[in-house]
Design an enzyme around this catalytic site. Structure first.
Site, PDB file in Angstrom:
ATOM      1  N   GLY A 150       0.919  -1.209   0.006  1.00  0.00           N
ATOM      2  CA  GLY A 150       0.185   0.131   0.129  1.00  0.00           C
ATOM      3  C   GLY A 150       0.881   1.400   0.027  1.00  0.00           C
ATOM      4  O   GLY A 150       1.994   1.228   0.185  1.00  0.00           O
ATOM      5  N   CYS A 151       0.333   2.265  -0.402  1.00  0.00           N
ATOM      6  CA  CYS A 151       0.956   3.661  -0.300  1.00  0.00           C
ATOM      7  C   CYS A 151       1.503   3.975   0.832  1.00  0.00           C
ATOM      8  O   CYS A 151       2.709   4.452   1.086  1.00  0.00           O
ATOM      9  CB  CYS A 151       0.348   4.778  -1.152  1.00  0.00           C
ATOM     10  SG  CYS A 151      -1.477   4.790  -0.289  1.00  0.00           S
ATOM     11  N   TYR A 152       0.703   4.032   2.055  1.00  0.00           N
ATOM     12  CA  TYR A 152       1.001   4.297   3.185  1.00  0.00           C
ATOM     13  C   TYR A 152       2.035   3.476   3.943  1.00  0.00           C
ATOM     14  O   TYR A 152       3.013   3.978   4.281  1.00  0.00           O
ATOM     15  CB  TYR A 152      -0.178   4.434   4.157  1.00  0.00           C
ATOM     16  CG  TYR A 152      -1.169   5.488   4.301  1.00  0.00           C
ATOM     17  CD1 TYR A 152      -0.660   7.041   4.214  1.00  0.00           C
ATOM     18  CD2 TYR A 152      -2.293   5.263   3.922  1.00  0.00           C
ATOM     19  CE1 TYR A 152      -1.528   8.111   3.895  1.00  0.00           C
ATOM     20  CE2 TYR A 152      -3.391   6.211   3.834  1.00  0.00           C
ATOM     21  CZ  TYR A 152      -3.023   7.606   3.735  1.00  0.00           C
ATOM     22  OH  TYR A 152      -3.734   8.710   3.862  1.00  0.00           O
ATOM     23  N   SER A 155       5.341   4.297   2.302  1.00  0.00           N
ATOM     24  CA  SER A 155       6.065   5.488   2.959  1.00  0.00           C
ATOM     25  C   SER A 155       6.682   5.229   4.373  1.00  0.00           C
ATOM     26  O   SER A 155       7.531   5.919   4.844  1.00  0.00           O
ATOM     27  CB  SER A 155       5.221   6.761   3.161  1.00  0.00           C
ATOM     28  OG  SER A 155       4.171   6.660   4.105  1.00  0.00           O
TER      29      SER A 155
END
Length: 341
Positions: A150-152, A155
């Protein structure tokens, strides 16, 4: 030159269109099919309002099972649960690169608890590799089932995994606060009835129950070889794309911020897409938009044993389509930066 035959499922969504932008530049890709669940039989340019594809591409269509036998790779950018079904229909030697959560979570019961769906591809799940490119590169090379993070989580995990592995942070008090552009919530955010104030509003959501938490916990726990649970809170902000994560960390006794910075600098020194930024610079999303980069900076707080790490990336590229293509390049032995720079 060898051409890899590719299909994109979910081609008309935000992530699908970004995949297409990248893959149309790739010299080793032949795009055979563009699939959508509801938007059909039109040129992809009809669905891409701000970008027009000059390359001749197939029209958008419904997926047909016999077509899946013609492809080498399918990228799936679909709602959760759909890739489970597709994974059973492709050839045994085809590669599935999934951008949903269908193959990210190792434990079937944890997936079903957080996603409220039955897991319909447990056999395929056992073969799947978590596709965090810089961390699992050697495993990605050998896998036909690649679960893009996932994007979160991307990061948060990129800065934390090297530190957890080297025992440089306390793992019982990790707090991550993340802000994302509204594209991270999908094309439904363009529905003004559902999201009437998207350009004038900041909203907190998924507090204490966001679906990305078990994914982050899982990967941190693997790296540390002990169970880790983090506190994670996401927010939507009034910008289209980009993520900025702020991570609050306590240091073990005797560990100084220099050791943390040196660890990250050393771990990522040969990486093209992860940059450790000087803390005197103001980390922001503008510098990473429309790139496959993740920028990371480390800051000292007013307390000697506490630090803050900031991480920024483009949620649609490094957090989704770009990382998927990076994994594609790794899997097929192409230069990792091909079509991404």
């Amino acid at each position: 030159m060898k051409k890899i035959k590719v299909a994109i499922a979910g081609a008309t969504g935000f992530v699908g269109l970004e995949l297409l932008k990248i893959l149309t530049k790739h010299p080793n890709v032949d795009i055979l099919y563009l699939y959508s669940q509801s938007k059909l039989k039109k040129s992809i340019n009809f669905y891409s309002k701000n970008f027009k594809f000059k390359k001749k591409l197939p029209n958008v269509s419904i997926m047909k099972n016999h077509e899946l036998k013609n492809i080498d790779v399918i990228f799936t950018a679909l709602p959760h649960g759909e890739a489970h079904l597709i994974s059973k229909k492709i050839r045994s030697n085809s590669v599935l690169i999934d951008l949903s959560a269908d193959f990210r979570i190792d434990n079937k019961s944890i997936f079903e608890k957080w996603y409220k769906l039955p897991h319909q591809a447990t056999k395929e799940q056992k073969k799947s590799i978590y596709g965090l490119s810089e961390i699992n590169r050697n495993l990605i090379k050998k896998s036909n089932f690649i679960a893009c993070p996932g994007c979160y989580p991307t990061s948060i995990l990129l800065p934390l995994l090297p530190l957890v592995k080297n025992k440089l942070i306390n793992t019982n008090s990790i707090k991550a606060d993340s802000k994302s552009g509204y594209s991270g919530a999908g094309k439904k955010t363009t529905d003004k009835k559902l999201y009437p104030n998207i350009n004038e509003n900041i909203s907190i959501y998924g507090v204490g129950q966001h679906r990305h938490m078990p994914e982050i916990d899982q990967e941190l726990s693997k790296s540390s070889k002990k169970k880790i649970k983090i506190s994670f809170t996401p927010h939507l902000i009034p910008t289209f794309r980009g993520i900025l994560s702020t991570i609050y960390l306590d240091l073990p006794k005797g560990i100084k911020i220099k050791k943390v910075k040196d660890c990250l600098l050393n771990f990522y020194k040969k990486e093209k897409f992860v940059n450790i930024v000087n803390s005197k610079e103001m980390i922001n999303t503008n510098r990473v938009l429309n790139t496959n980069n993740c920028n990371i900076s480390v800051y000292q707080t007013r307390f000697d044993n506490q630090i803050i790490i900031a991480s920024s990336l483009d949620n649609l590229i490094k957090g989704a389509a770009g990382q998927a293509v990076q994994n594609f390049n790794i899997r097929f032995g192409f230069k990792e930066t091909l079509s991404l720079v």
